[in-house]
Every structure is written in C-alpha cells, then in structure tokens.
Design an enzyme around this catalytic site. Structure first.
Site, PDB file in Angstrom:
ATOM      1  N   VAL A 123       0.868  -1.184   0.000  1.00 13.29           N
ATOM      2  CA  VAL A 123       0.000   0.000   0.000  1.00 13.29           C
ATOM      3  C   VAL A 123       0.905   1.235   0.000  1.00 13.29           C
ATOM      4  CG1 VAL A 123      -1.814   1.284   1.196  1.00 13.29           C
ATOM      5  CG2 VAL A 123      -1.824  -1.221   1.236  1.00 13.29           C
ATOM      6  N   TYR A 124       0.735   2.071  -1.032  1.00 10.95           N
ATOM      7  CA  TYR A 124       1.534   3.295  -1.160  1.00 10.95           C
ATOM      8  C   TYR A 124       0.766   4.477  -0.606  1.00 10.95           C
ATOM      9  CZ  TYR A 124       4.935   0.855  -3.977  1.00 10.95           C
ATOM     10  OH  TYR A 124       5.910   0.005  -4.392  1.00 10.95           O
ATOM     11  N   TYR A 125       1.501   5.348   0.067  1.00 11.43           N
ATOM     12  CA  TYR A 125       0.899   6.529   0.681  1.00 11.43           C
ATOM     13  C   TYR A 125       1.454   7.798   0.050  1.00 11.43           C
ATOM     14  CZ  TYR A 125      -1.171   3.594   4.240  1.00 11.43           C
ATOM     15  OH  TYR A 125      -1.928   2.653   4.874  1.00 11.43           O
TER      16      TYR A 125
END
Lengths: 178, 178
Positions: free
Chosen positions: A36-38
């Site tokens: 999961v990229y933020y």
C-alpha cells in the site's frame, strides 16, 4: 543505504529462468507481496519522486510487515535511490498512524515475486497484478559510493539473461495508474 | 483506542506506594523509557495538541521500540485522547524514515516508570528526568464510549491514594520546555 536497481519488462519468464540456472543463480524463495503506497500531506510524492509504502508478506500463517521510504531516483538510466526500511508488528496500526498524520493511501500493488541470489545481486521475477511481468536486478551500495560500477555489472548480468531491451524506470505504482 | 488518563504531580512516592499496597494494586514492572518526540512538516503539533513519539525501552539487553500517535485531548479535566501504537524493530531506521518525511525530532524525554495494575486501571509512578515525579492513572476505552464514568473512577482512585491536588494536563514534553 542506496538501492542500485534496474527493472525490465518481459513477456514471460521461461528463457530467463533457464538462463538464471545457467549463470549459477540460486532461487531463495517465492513471496506474495501486498504493497500500500501513501502520499504525503505537505508535498506530492509523484512530483518529488519519493515513495512511502507498507508491504505485507504472508509467511507461515502470519504477515511480515515492512514500512519503506524511498528517495528520488539518483540517475537517468536506473531506479537507484535511497531506501530506508523498518519491520513493524502490525500493518493496520501502522496504516492508522500514517492516516492520522494526514498521509493518504494512494494505491495498492499486489505481486508474486520469485527471489534469486547471484553473487552480490538480488534478482527478482515479479508478476504484478494488472501490470505485467518484470525482472529486477538489485545491489546495495553505501550512500556516497560511485554507483556506475554496480550499474555496469547489472547491465552485464541482464545481457547474460538474454535481456537487452524493455528497461523500465517507472514504478509499478506509476505503471498501474497509466 | 481511547486512552482515558489523569496525571498528578507529587513530591515523593512514599505515601502513594503504601496506599497502592493497601488498596490491592500489584506492581507489574519497572521500565526505563526514552521518548523522542517529533513535530510535523505540515502543521505544528504544539498547536494541534497531537503527538508523535518513538519510545525505546531497554529489555533483556535489547530495545523494545514503539511508535505512537496521540490525538488532541478530548475534554477539559483529563488527558483523554486517541492513541495508536505499533511496535517496530528498529528505532534508528524508524527515526530516519520520519526525518526523510520531513518530521523533525523536537525533544527527548527520559523517565523511570513503576507500573502497577489495579482492576482495569494501569497506575504508573514516573520519575521524569529534569521534570519531577508524577502519578498517572489510565484506563482504555472504545472510541465512542462515554468517558465520564471511567474518569469518575480514576478520581475516586486518586482519593484512595491520598492525592486530591496537583493534577496536571500538560505533557512531560510541555513541562520540560517550561
């Protein structure tokens, strides 16, 4: 730590796997990775070419969780960049902390990764959901080290694997958003 | 998770320790805690009353490391606030990731903490370097729970410990910076 890394898009892994055995690479393991990229509240990581990621790897019925920061790419031919990793005990609470700090989850990348070792290189065969198949060759360097020598070795290794085109500097995240 | 918590400044722990035994509290352990507080790049946590902290606790020759986010205080009499914690494997890399995300370490708070359990309460006796001695009584609540009942119980417990004044809503970080 600097991650000197080159990625190439391939149609399939059949020839690559044969060539990996031929040059003496050892398969270490296969992992399923859920990343999961933020994005940040105070700047746009798409513009600054940085990345912040929570990676989950199912392992023996549990999830190994790694928080990773990646700096901007440092040259024009590879994906060489600063990388800082820390293992954390709980993906959900790590994500909640980032969200409370106003970081926003931008996208999720799922892939199956075969990991090989060859001398000082890590070679990975990635099947990325909804993106495609990729070979990555990576080596770690110190922060002030000249990366041109490891880079040259990486491209020589690609040649031995029969790969001389399809090099790709865009991240899976960027490729997924095309 | 909501942390319902009231803190009181005391001169010494002599009477408190006697009263803790009298009311049946059990001493669980003593910890040395080293807390590094960070401030955010996009807002001032002093103004928003939030906190981000890396806590290191030496334990059996290793360091237990916990990353904690605390939300703003939720009432006028206690330190009740949202709290999210995640254990991490490496304080140095966790700090480096925060610094690369433009968070800045604001201060370090060191303390010795005696931890007691009494029913659903955690009672701590803190000796905070360069600040003083404090008793904290804490209970966990759900996010949408009415906190007035646990708060009432906390103040009743303070009364049993012989403490009816010296209540302090400021954090150790704020007290240290006076």
């Amino acid at each position: 730590m600097i991650e000197v890394e080159v990625k190439a898009s391939v149609k399939d892994f059949t020839d690559v796997k044969k060539n990996l055995i031929k040059i003496g690479a050892i398969k270490i393991k296969n992992e399923h990775q859920r990343d999961v990229y933020y994005n940040a509240p105070h700047k746009d990581f798409v513009e600054t070419d940085e990345a912040l990621r929570i990676r989950e790897i199912p392992e023996n019925g549990e999830n190994k969780v790694i928080l990773t920061y990646k700096g901007a790419k440092m040259d024009d031919v590879s994906k060489t960049r600063k990388e800082i990793e820390v293992e954390v005990f709980d993906a959900e609470n790590m994500g909640l902390i980032l969200e409370n700090l106003d970081f926003r989850s931008a996208a999720t990348v799922k892939k199956d990764r075969d990991i090989y070792h060859l001398d000082e290189f890590i070679i990975t065969l990635d099947t990325v959901y909804k993106v495609g198949k990729f070979v990555e060759i990576e080596i770690e360097a110190q922060e002030n080290e000249d990366t041109s020598i490891p880079l040259k070795k990486i491209f020589e290794t690609y040649k031995k694997l029969g790969i001389e085109e399809g090099f790709e500097r865009r991240s899976y995240l960027e490729l997924m958003e095309l």
